[in-house]
Design an enzyme around this catalytic site. Sequence first.
Site, PDB file in Angstrom:
ATOM      1  N   GLU A  59       0.868  -0.215  19.401  1.00  0.00           N
ATOM      2  CA  GLU A  59       1.182  -0.207  20.769  1.00  0.00           C
ATOM      3  C   GLU A  59       2.598   0.300  21.006  1.00  0.00           C
ATOM      4  OE1 GLU A  59       0.479  -4.383  21.776  1.00  0.00           O
ATOM      5  OE2 GLU A  59       1.428  -3.982  24.000  1.00  0.00           O
ATOM      6  N   LYS A 117       6.991  -7.255  15.541  1.00  0.00           N
ATOM      7  CA  LYS A 117       7.717  -6.467  16.134  1.00  0.00           C
ATOM      8  C   LYS A 117       8.759  -7.181  17.088  1.00  0.00           C
ATOM      9  CE  LYS A 117       4.351  -2.960  16.935  1.00  0.00           C
ATOM     10  NZ  LYS A 117       3.714  -2.708  18.015  1.00  0.00           N
ATOM     11  N   ARG A 134      -3.599  -8.379   6.480  1.00  0.00           N
ATOM     12  CA  ARG A 134      -2.334  -7.649   7.028  1.00  0.00           C
ATOM     13  C   ARG A 134      -1.577  -7.975   5.743  1.00  0.00           C
ATOM     14  NH1 ARG A 134      -1.092  -8.759  12.081  1.00  0.00           N
ATOM     15  NH2 ARG A 134       1.214  -8.449  11.824  1.00  0.00           N
TER      16      ARG A 134
HETATM   17  P1  ATP Z   1       3.429  -6.682  15.769  1.00  0.00           P
HETATM   18  O1  ATP Z   1       2.769  -8.129  15.627  1.00  0.00           O
HETATM   19  O2  ATP Z   1       4.258  -6.333  14.750  1.00  0.00           O
HETATM   20  O3  ATP Z   1       3.736  -6.535  17.154  1.00  0.00           O
HETATM   21  P2  ATP Z   1       0.853  -5.529  15.838  1.00  0.00           P
HETATM   22  O4  ATP Z   1      -0.325  -5.870  15.277  1.00  0.00           O
HETATM   23  O5  ATP Z   1       0.911  -6.014  17.426  1.00  0.00           O
HETATM   24  O6  ATP Z   1       2.158  -5.925  15.198  1.00  0.00           O
HETATM   25  P3  ATP Z   1       0.140  -2.893  16.695  1.00  0.00           P
HETATM   26  O7  ATP Z   1       1.263  -1.793  17.416  1.00  0.00           O
HETATM   27  O8  ATP Z   1      -0.809  -3.306  17.646  1.00  0.00           O
HETATM   28  O9  ATP Z   1       1.177  -3.878  16.099  1.00  0.00           O
HETATM   29  O10 ATP Z   1      -0.165  -2.386  15.387  1.00  0.00           O
HETATM   30  C1  ATP Z   1      -0.835  -1.220  15.217  1.00  0.00           C
HETATM   31  C2  ATP Z   1      -1.718  -1.266  13.892  1.00  0.00           C
HETATM   32  O11 ATP Z   1      -0.934  -1.763  12.766  1.00  0.00           O
HETATM   33  C3  ATP Z   1      -2.798  -2.268  14.042  1.00  0.00           C
HETATM   34  O12 ATP Z   1      -4.017  -1.666  13.775  1.00  0.00           O
HETATM   35  C4  ATP Z   1      -2.552  -3.594  13.192  1.00  0.00           C
HETATM   36  O13 ATP Z   1      -3.705  -4.047  12.736  1.00  0.00           O
HETATM   37  C5  ATP Z   1      -1.593  -2.727  12.003  1.00  0.00           C
HETATM   38  N1  ATP Z   1      -0.560  -3.439  11.570  1.00  0.00           N
HETATM   39  C6  ATP Z   1       0.271  -4.239  12.263  1.00  0.00           C
HETATM   40  N2  ATP Z   1       0.873  -5.207  11.385  1.00  0.00           N
HETATM   41  C7  ATP Z   1       0.523  -5.042  10.234  1.00  0.00           C
HETATM   42  C8  ATP Z   1       0.683  -5.630   8.871  1.00  0.00           C
HETATM   43  N3  ATP Z   1       1.589  -6.519   8.763  1.00  0.00           N
HETATM   44  N4  ATP Z   1      -0.197  -5.355   7.947  1.00  0.00           N
HETATM   45  C9  ATP Z   1      -1.126  -4.341   8.022  1.00  0.00           C
HETATM   46  N5  ATP Z   1      -1.551  -3.852   9.252  1.00  0.00           N
HETATM   47  C10 ATP Z   1      -0.608  -4.115  10.200  1.00  0.00           C
HETATM   48 MG    MG Z   2       0.415  -5.908  19.090  1.00  0.00          MG
END
Ligand code: ATP
Ligand code: MG
Length: 613
Positions: free
Chosen positions: A74, A319, A309
Amino acid sequence: MSSNTPPSKPNSTPGNAPAEGDHKVSNFLRQIIENDLDKGTYTQRRWAGTPGDAAHHAAGQPDPAKIRTRFPPEPNGYLHIGHAKSICLNFGLARDYGGVCHMRFDDTNPEKEDTEYVNSIIDAVQWLGFNWEANGQQHLFQASDYFDFMYRAAEYLVEAGYAYVDEQTSEQMRAARGDFGKPGIDSPFRSRTPAQNLARFREMRDGQHEDGSMVLRAKIDMASPNINLRDPAIYRIRRATHHNTGDTWCIYPMYTFAHPIEDALEQITHSICTLEFEDQRPFYDWLMDRLCEGGLLAHPAPHQYEFARLNLTYVITSKRKLAQLVYDHKVSGWDDPRMPTIVGLRRRGYTPESIQMFAERIGVTKSDSWIDYSTLEGCLREDLENKAHRGMAVLDPVKLVLTNWAEAFGSDDYTEDCTQPALPHHAVPEGQTPPPERVFKIGKAVWIEREDFEEVPPKGYKRLFPGNVVRLKGGYVIECTGCEKDASGTVTAVHAKVIPGTKSGTPGADSVKAKAAITWVSVADGVPAEVRLYDRLFSDPQPDAGGKDFIEALNPNSLKVVTAYVEPSLAAAKPDEKFQFERFGYFVADRVDHAPGKPVFNRVTGLKDSWAR
Ligand code: ATP
Ligand code: MG
């Protein structure tokens, strides 16, 4: 390194395992993919060259990609080391199995997204060594381009009796949802006819209702043991300007509805996400089944797989929380070298290779765990060991005066060139010519580390103290004679005598035995440099675990800035160039602030692991 090119050798190993020599450790995702390739699960798939519905792809060619994965961030912040794991996984699997990995911006939420983030994400993925070009096409997509189809899919569900407009308040809906032990209660709006629902849904789209006044819900089962199947909301009213579609829409799809559709339109085969989406998988499958049976989406539908994760000690990977550090000025920005963002790691001196190595080494599993930060640092050291040129720097300088210099060499102004290898013998890869040697001067005065002199040596001390003989590394052997001190007793200069004929690399080098070799930089050609000594940003190994206030865990000593002296080869560094400062560890010329004549270095990591608890 190109991510999307099929393996260079034809795949001769049975079962589509990666070609021998790849040394990839298998994992449950690799096994699933290999199994699918063996069974030919996806061989009938077609690809029209662009994302689209069933009819669109039916008119296309057989898909040249054996599998399709995607990385779907995102665009609401900068990517971090956790994302790097997902990037390496998705792009890596596509690369290893003759597939394609799509870069997709999951921009269906109009409120939080920004083109600044879009650009930073593109940069981060490319810097990590991946791209989305394959078979002459770019596979860079944005989910908001699918809003038309999503709306059509929603209308289809309404017409088929699989969705209804619910006008309860959000409190009423929450109360009626039940919980683990208690089934939900049907909404009074659940029994409306498809025609009534369709009319209402179109009114929603046409802006005839207030934000939040009603939602479109999937009609599944209010008594399902999986709460995610208790008629989840799939469209909401939200008057917000979207960065791509502007004010075209006042209704937006929910993530759980949008994401499976994005996968399907792009003909994704293996949709890999983190474990917290496991409970969403039944809805993912339900939606795919409905839209495939309705003929809207091509068979076979994508499938979701979940992995654990990344949790890294001393690091926050959210984030939102990283954004808080930036906006509250706890760090200098997203690219502060203490940040676990890709831009931060890059500025700190991490290499794409080291991060890829890390992702490979930690593997993928289905259960959550914490990875020790030292694993990441270990990968960096391993990568830089044979790449980073050596150099000497004095981080805590005190002057050493060679009092017999004029006597030995005819003049106090006399200087002489010293040479040392840029890479030690073992670090030069076989068959390659070593890089040119470093040249630096030695003269009457040199900078040494303050800790390399002790007026009264502690037991076992081998460096400078009156009467002791040591080597200035790459220069002469010297004998310490004493020091000068100021009124407070602080040493202001160390005195020694140079022993002529003992220069490193000359026949007399071994004629006098030195107790130790110390690092130094000449006053004659040493250059002052700003050196930023970074330490962990948090003092707590799990700064935000269990809802803790991570701000309280900030390490007040995470940055120390010193003025050092560096040898000329270091002062001539290009921004981003990495070095091993002998005895201190790995340093990088800061990509933002370093300039010719004004060197600025960041410490990436020490030579040994200092993180293990
Ligand atoms: P945040 O909670 O930091 O905003 P998010 O999961 O909402 O992270 P996205 O932009 O939706 O962030 O993530 C893009 C991709 O990265 C998704 O497929 C997510 O599963 C993966 N991802 C995010 N954080 C991790 C992590 N700590 N380890 C592995 N994969 C991750
Ligand atoms: Mg997200």
